[in-house]
Design an enzyme around this catalytic site. Structure first.
Site, mmCIF file in Angstrom:
data_model
loop_
_atom_site.group_PDB
_atom_site.id
_atom_site.type_symbol
_atom_site.label_atom_id
_atom_site.label_comp_id
_atom_site.label_asym_id
_atom_site.label_seq_id
_atom_site.Cartn_x
_atom_site.Cartn_y
_atom_site.Cartn_z
ATOM 1 N N LEU A 265 0.697 -1.314 0.051
ATOM 2 C CA LEU A 265 -0.170 -0.085 0.047
ATOM 3 C C LEU A 265 0.826 1.381 0.083
ATOM 4 C CD1 LEU A 265 -3.146 0.639 0.039
ATOM 5 C CD2 LEU A 265 -2.571 1.316 2.364
ATOM 6 N N HIS A 266 0.463 2.312 -0.904
ATOM 7 C CA HIS A 266 1.283 3.459 -1.176
ATOM 8 C C HIS A 266 0.175 4.657 -1.664
ATOM 9 C CE1 HIS A 266 1.660 1.350 -4.971
ATOM 10 N NE2 HIS A 266 1.511 2.550 -5.429
#
Ligand code: M7G
Length: 341
Positions: A265-266
């Site tokens: 996740l980013h």
């Protein structure tokens, strides 16, 4: 795709790798030795006249394996539009024509203001070549059932290696570029300039927040248990960007990509005025909307049908095609121009 190339696409735990920082990349390549004068260009796989970006496939002299070089003309920095920058005595000017009050010239500014942003990917896998090639793109609408049946098995089998992400989180690379670091394992994150940004031209500001928690692949996995993390990224990210770059939240576009290329996740932070690749409706999901949706419904992103773009050369296209969700079209797109998705 060769087996060797394929191996690079498979997610491996970082602990199984030995990394020599700043000397070699995970494939044992001496990063410092890659110089453009040794690059032998073989094929232009993308030439985008809108973003003034080209991607060239080729090889480095005396090295095996495919390399990709991405060249991008930089945006103008406003502080260089003066008598020490573009209008300094070193600027060479040649005339194309002059007609009445109209004049057309080509100018050659001094090299300090005239850099070309360059990205080198070596060794590049087949998947990198697909990602950077000009090609037909389609939209599919992914229901939760299609995610479970087609997308998830595909990303479990084949995805880009996440070593660069772990290198950043473990303090091994790009440490001098970090803008903010919250070390909390549960809700912490690192904020730093994205690969697509030179880190200095405010006009094209592009930062990336990479969460510390592992195992959250994408938007699809998010639920109410992630709200503290998401709010922390939003609040600390915007505070740091105001302090360091003097840009208020109201001029930031803060968003996820769906599908992302990298399944850790980013969150993307870009300057609202900058039309970065991947800001379009079919790919970008604003963080504020995501938080709001989850607050209204804990499992919104497990229940929602989410559209995403799918590249015709990508293996996941074949998966969706075989299941009758999308139809291949013949294309002469290699000779046309595309806007980056
Ligand atoms: P994405 O949505 O997974 O992929 O975003 P896409 O935007 O490429 O489709 C991943 C982001 O990580 C992109 O904006 C990349 O430019 C950025 N990125 C990729 N790599 C390999 C690096 C890297 O090594 N360092 C940094 N700082 N950013 C990277």
């Amino acid at each position: 795709m060769s087996d060797a190339a394929h191996q690079n696409d498979v997610l491996e735990p970082p602990s199984s790798k030995k990394i020599k920082i700043d000397q070699q990349n995970e494939n044992g390549v001496s990063v410092k030795q890659l110089e453009l004068k040794d690059f032998i260009a073989e094929k232009v796989i993308k030439n985008n006249t809108n973003t003034k970006t080209v991607c060239i496939e080729g090889k480095f002299r005396d090295k095996t394996g495919v390399a990709l070089v991405v060249l991008e003309k930089n945006a103008f920095k406003e502080e260089e539009l003066n008598d020490t920058g573009y209008f300094c005595p070193e600027t060479v000017q040649e005339t194309y024509f002059q007609n009445d009050i109209y004049g057309n010239y080509v100018c050659f500014p001094k090299s300090a203001v005239n850099g070309v942003k360059t990205t080198i990917i070596y060794p590049a896998t087949e998947k990198h070549i697909v990602k950077y090639s000009q090609q037909e793109v389609h939209i599919v609408v992914e229901t939760p059932e299609l995610y479970e049946k087609l997308t998830l098995p595909h990303i479990e089998k084949e995805q880009f290696n996440l070593q660069w992400v772990y290198n950043i989180l473990e303090g091994k690379t790009e440490q001098d570029r970090i803008v903010h670091n919250n070390p909390c394992e549960q809700d912490g994150f690192v904020l730093l300039p994205d690969l697509k940004w030179d880190g200095v031209t405010k006009e094209t500001l592009y930062l990336l927040a990479i969460v510390r928690r592992r195992g959250i692949k994408s938007l699809r996995d998010l639920n109410a248990s992630h709200l503290p993390l998401l709010k922390r990224v939003r609040d600390e990210g915007k505070k740091k960007i105001l302090e360091k770059y003097n840009l208020p939240e109201s001029q930031l576009r803060i968003y996820f990509h769906y599908q992302p290329s990298f399944y850790h996740l980013h969150i993307h932070f870009t300057y609202l005025r900058h039309e970065a690749p991947g800001i379009y409706a079919e790919k970008a999901h604003l963080l504020s909307t995501v938080i709001n949706n989850i607050e209204m419904m804990n499992n919104y992103y497990q229940k929602a049908s989410l559209p995403f773009t799918i590249k015709q050369m990508d293996n996941i296209f074949k998966v969706y095609e075989t299941n009758g969700c999308v139809q291949r079209i013949d294309s002469n797109i290699e000779n046309t121009e595309l806007i980056d998705k």
